[in-house]
Design a protein around this motif. Structure first.
Motif, short mmCIF file in Angstrom:
data_model
loop_
_atom_site.label_atom_id
_atom_site.label_comp_id
_atom_site.label_asym_id
_atom_site.label_seq_id
_atom_site.Cartn_x
_atom_site.Cartn_y
_atom_site.Cartn_z
N GLN A 38 36.57 45.43 30.53
CA GLN A 38 36.14 46.79 30.18
C GLN A 38 36.07 47.68 31.43
O GLN A 38 35.25 48.61 31.51
CB GLN A 38 34.78 46.77 29.45
N GLY A 39 36.93 47.40 32.39
CA GLY A 39 36.93 48.12 33.67
C GLY A 39 37.26 49.59 33.50
O GLY A 39 37.98 49.99 32.58
N GLY A 40 36.72 50.40 34.41
CA GLY A 40 36.98 51.84 34.40
C GLY A 40 36.08 52.60 33.44
O GLY A 40 36.03 53.83 33.47
N LEU A 41 35.35 51.88 32.58
CA LEU A 41 34.44 52.55 31.64
C LEU A 41 33.04 52.59 32.26
O LEU A 41 32.74 51.85 33.19
CB LEU A 41 34.41 51.79 30.31
N TRP A 42 32.19 53.44 31.70
CA TRP A 42 30.80 53.53 32.16
C TRP A 42 29.97 52.49 31.43
O TRP A 42 30.34 52.06 30.34
CB TRP A 42 30.26 54.94 31.97
N GLU A 43 28.86 52.08 32.02
CA GLU A 43 28.01 51.04 31.43
C GLU A 43 26.56 51.31 31.78
O GLU A 43 26.25 52.11 32.66
CB GLU A 43 28.39 49.67 31.97
N PHE A 44 25.68 50.61 31.06
CA PHE A 44 24.30 50.50 31.48
C PHE A 44 24.26 49.23 32.32
O PHE A 44 24.75 48.19 31.88
CB PHE A 44 23.37 50.42 30.26
N PRO A 45 23.68 49.29 33.50
CA PRO A 45 23.76 48.14 34.40
C PRO A 45 23.18 46.87 33.78
O PRO A 45 22.30 46.91 32.92
CB PRO A 45 22.93 48.59 35.60
N GLY A 46 23.68 45.73 34.23
CA GLY A 46 23.21 44.45 33.72
C GLY A 46 24.27 43.40 33.93
O GLY A 46 25.30 43.66 34.55
N PRO A 123 33.07 57.83 28.85
CA PRO A 123 33.63 56.74 28.05
C PRO A 123 32.91 55.41 28.32
O PRO A 123 32.81 55.00 29.47
CB PRO A 123 35.10 56.68 28.51
N PHE A 124 32.38 54.80 27.26
CA PHE A 124 31.69 53.51 27.34
C PHE A 124 32.49 52.46 26.57
O PHE A 124 33.30 52.82 25.71
CB PHE A 124 30.29 53.62 26.69
N PRO A 125 32.25 51.18 26.81
CA PRO A 125 32.90 50.14 26.00
C PRO A 125 32.55 50.30 24.52
O PRO A 125 31.48 50.83 24.19
CB PRO A 125 32.31 48.84 26.56
N PRO A 130 26.29 51.69 19.13
CA PRO A 130 24.91 51.77 18.62
C PRO A 130 23.88 52.04 19.70
O PRO A 130 22.83 52.60 19.42
CB PRO A 130 24.67 50.38 17.99
N ILE A 131 24.17 51.64 20.94
CA ILE A 131 23.21 51.91 22.03
C ILE A 131 23.14 53.42 22.27
O ILE A 131 22.06 53.99 22.44
CB ILE A 131 23.65 51.24 23.36
N LEU A 132 24.29 54.07 22.27
CA LEU A 132 24.32 55.51 22.50
C LEU A 132 23.58 56.23 21.38
O LEU A 132 22.84 57.20 21.62
CB LEU A 132 25.77 56.00 22.60
N ASN A 133 23.73 55.76 20.14
CA ASN A 133 22.96 56.34 19.04
C ASN A 133 21.47 56.15 19.26
O ASN A 133 20.68 57.09 19.12
CB ASN A 133 23.36 55.69 17.71
#
Ligand code: 8DG
Ligand code: MG
Length: 324
Positions: A38-46, A123-125, A130-133
């Motif tokens: 899922q490289g190049g996308l934004w994430e919540f760290p973890g 852009p997220f994976p 549902p996390i964004l919601n």
């Protein structure tokens, strides 16, 4: 005869994911390096939970390794089970409510603080939907109760909104759909001005959905289960879709239509559905944790139940009587 062994099921990867917030309510996001999954996308760290670690230990270690911060307290936000073509993940997403240190991208990854409503610009994976919601929904959702006249509805609505509610489901099943549209057009004057989300709920709402400039539509469980394939063409793309659920099958259907949130009821005994056996918090938690959609607890609840709902894997509570 030669037998072919079934392809071994790849192991689901358990990932601790942290939504780190600052005291202005902004959220820390980071960009995944190009070469990783899922490289190049934004994430919540973890990152991956290691053998023998609790979720909180993994979260604390990962956020220290990636951001140089330490976790002092976290609450469950949502659990996501997602199958990518090349990897199966279980994201245990927590709201990091207390932390210390100065966050930096220790692995050279770009990081950014963003407002919840700005998250849609990144852009997220796919698993993150549902996390964004969940991050854009409040903890409390008002369902309107009985009212005598349209003026009485307005008066009650304004009083309820003055308590700081940010999401309202306009429920008026006893009026015609034409009358409902008029009530909704009136209600929207009061919600829009305050940035409150207004959701429409009526047995015939799908026929008239574009006549009101609302924020979404809320489906009863029977509307949810009898949806045609055209539901998405009726409802504007940027609208939320919510649904009332009482069973695992209804929760699955809500996930399939990519609902923004659901209500799960009845958690406690409630005056609006006397005689319906309540499921209690243990059952609620079991169903909510498996649901790939933010779940509001509903049924006999009030402000004092918000923390319980969140601890049991819910988004918060929905209620009529608590605020009407
Ligand atoms: N951290 C994180 N991972 C996510 C998110 N959304 C999502 O689908 N994932 C996926 C991508 C990866 O397959 C997996 C997390 O793995 P990771 O690469 O962060 O794991 P890690 O930090 O332990 O990395 P490494 O040590 O194995 O390099 O979960 C998200 O928001 N945050
Ligand atoms: Mg990671």
């Amino acid at each position: 005869m030669r037998t072919i062994a079934p392809k071994a099921m790849a192991k689901r990867v358990h990932v601790a994911v942290g939504v780190v917030m600052d005291n202005q309510g902004r959220i820390l996001i980071a960009k995944r390096p190009d070469h990783v999954h899922q490289g190049g996308l934004w994430e919540f760290p973890g990152g991956k939970v290691e053998q023998g670690e609790t979720l909180i230990q993994a979260l604390d270690r990962e956020l220290f390794e990636e951001l140089d911060i330490r976790v002092d307290g976290a609450l469950p936000l949502i659990d996501i089970i997602h199958d990518y073509p090349d990897k199966q993940v279980h994201l245990a997403v927590c709201r990091v409510v207390s932390w210390h240190g100065m966050p930096v991208g220790k692995e050279g990854q770009p990081t950014r603080w963003v407002e919840p409503h700005e998250l849609d610009q990144y852009p997220f994976p796919a698993a993150n939907y549902p996390i964004l919601n969940a991050l854009q929904l409040p903890e409390r959702c008002l369902i309107t109760g009985e009212f005598a006249t349209p003026a009485d509805l307005t008066r009650r609505l304004r009083a309820a909104l003055s308590t700081g509610l940010r999401m309202v489901l306009l429920r008026a099943h006893d009026v015609s759909v034409g009358e409902y549209v008029c009530l909704a057009q009136e209600a929207i004057q009061h919600t829009k001005a305050k940035g409150v989300k207004l959701l429409l709920a009526h047995p015939h709402i799908l026929d008239v959905v574009r006549e009101v400039n609302a924020d979404g539509v809320h489906l009863s469980s029977s509307q949810l289960m009898s949806l045609g394939a055209d539901v998405k063409t009726n409802i504007p793309d940027d609208w939320m879709i919510g649904a009332s659920c009482h069973s695992p099958a209804e929760l699955r259907q809500a996930e399939l239509i990519r609902a923004s949130y659901v209500f799960l009821s009845p958690v406690k005994a409630t005056a609006s559905h006397p005689g319906k056996p309540p499921m209690g918090w243990v059952k609620f938690a079991e169903l909510a944790r498996r649901a790939q959609v933010p779940v509001y607890a509903l049924g006999g609840l009030a402000d004092c139940d918000v923390a319980q709902a969140i601890e049991h894997g819910g988004q918060g509570i929905a209620a009529i009587r608590a605020w009407w």
